[in-house]
Design an enzyme around this catalytic site. Sequence first.
Site, short mmCIF file in Angstrom:
data_model
loop_
_atom_site.label_atom_id
_atom_site.label_comp_id
_atom_site.label_asym_id
_atom_site.label_seq_id
_atom_site.Cartn_x
_atom_site.Cartn_y
_atom_site.Cartn_z
N GLY A 63 0.83 -1.20 0.00
CA GLY A 63 0.00 0.00 0.00
C GLY A 63 0.87 1.24 0.00
O GLY A 63 2.03 1.21 0.42
N GLN A 66 3.19 9.88 1.22
CA GLN A 66 4.49 9.21 1.23
C GLN A 66 5.37 9.61 0.05
O GLN A 66 6.58 9.39 0.09
CB GLN A 66 4.30 7.69 1.27
N CYS A 111 6.27 -0.21 7.38
CA CYS A 111 5.87 0.92 6.55
C CYS A 111 7.04 1.33 5.67
O CYS A 111 8.17 1.39 6.15
CB CYS A 111 5.45 2.08 7.45
N LEU A 112 6.74 1.61 4.42
CA LEU A 112 7.80 2.03 3.49
C LEU A 112 8.45 3.35 3.93
O LEU A 112 9.56 3.65 3.54
CB LEU A 112 7.24 2.18 2.07
N HIS A 149 -4.04 1.36 7.85
CA HIS A 149 -2.68 1.91 7.85
C HIS A 149 -2.57 3.06 6.85
O HIS A 149 -2.01 4.13 7.17
CB HIS A 149 -1.70 0.78 7.52
N GLU A 150 -3.13 2.86 5.65
CA GLU A 150 -3.02 3.89 4.60
C GLU A 150 -3.89 5.11 4.92
O GLU A 150 -3.47 6.25 4.68
CB GLU A 150 -3.36 3.30 3.22
N HIS A 187 -2.19 7.42 7.19
CA HIS A 187 -1.22 8.31 6.52
C HIS A 187 -1.89 9.62 6.09
O HIS A 187 -1.31 10.69 6.20
CB HIS A 187 -0.64 7.64 5.27
ZN ZN Z 1 2.89 3.27 5.77
#
Ligand code: ZN
Length: 176
Positions: free
Chosen positions: A46, A51, A93-94, A135-136, A139
């Site tokens: 995701g 991000q 998380c990226l 999670h997304e 963000h």
């Molecule tokens: Zn994340």
Amino acid sequence: MAIREILKYPHPVLRETAEPVTVFDDELKTLVADMAETMYEAPGVGLAANQIGVARQVVVIDITPKEEPKELIVLINPRITKGEGSEIDEEGCLSVVDLCANVTRYAKIWVEAQDATGAPLAFEAEGYYARVIQHEVDHLHGHLFLDWISSLKRSLYKKKRKKQLQAEQKKADAAA
Ligand SMILES: [Zn+2]
């Protein structure tokens, strides 16, 4: 299409509240395509627009296993209208490198959003899919999963400290 740079904690844009999308034009399509490419390349399951430095309410998700055909989900202006149950599982998380930790999430959620053309979407999600959406969506509100971890750690510490104090009190009482 282009691969964009994934910003890492503590980049301030990760803490911004994303603006709703009101125009469903070619620029949005390009953003979505770039986000998908960036997510697949990472690889991740995701990605939220924050991000890559764009504080707009755009999320891409694909939780299908690598060996299966891609199944991209695009959520514009996603809202979790209801949540039910809770599940604890490991997340990463990226944008938060080298950290994996348990996070408590709703087990089942109800989602309202729009697709890349602006058409309304309403659906339910459970388990891992529900976790990734939560999670997304976090963000888009400037939250990172480590926010929930630190509060968990904090409450665990409080509990531990309370027990310690109680044990000391008991000792003192016994000695009196
Ligand atoms: Zn994340």
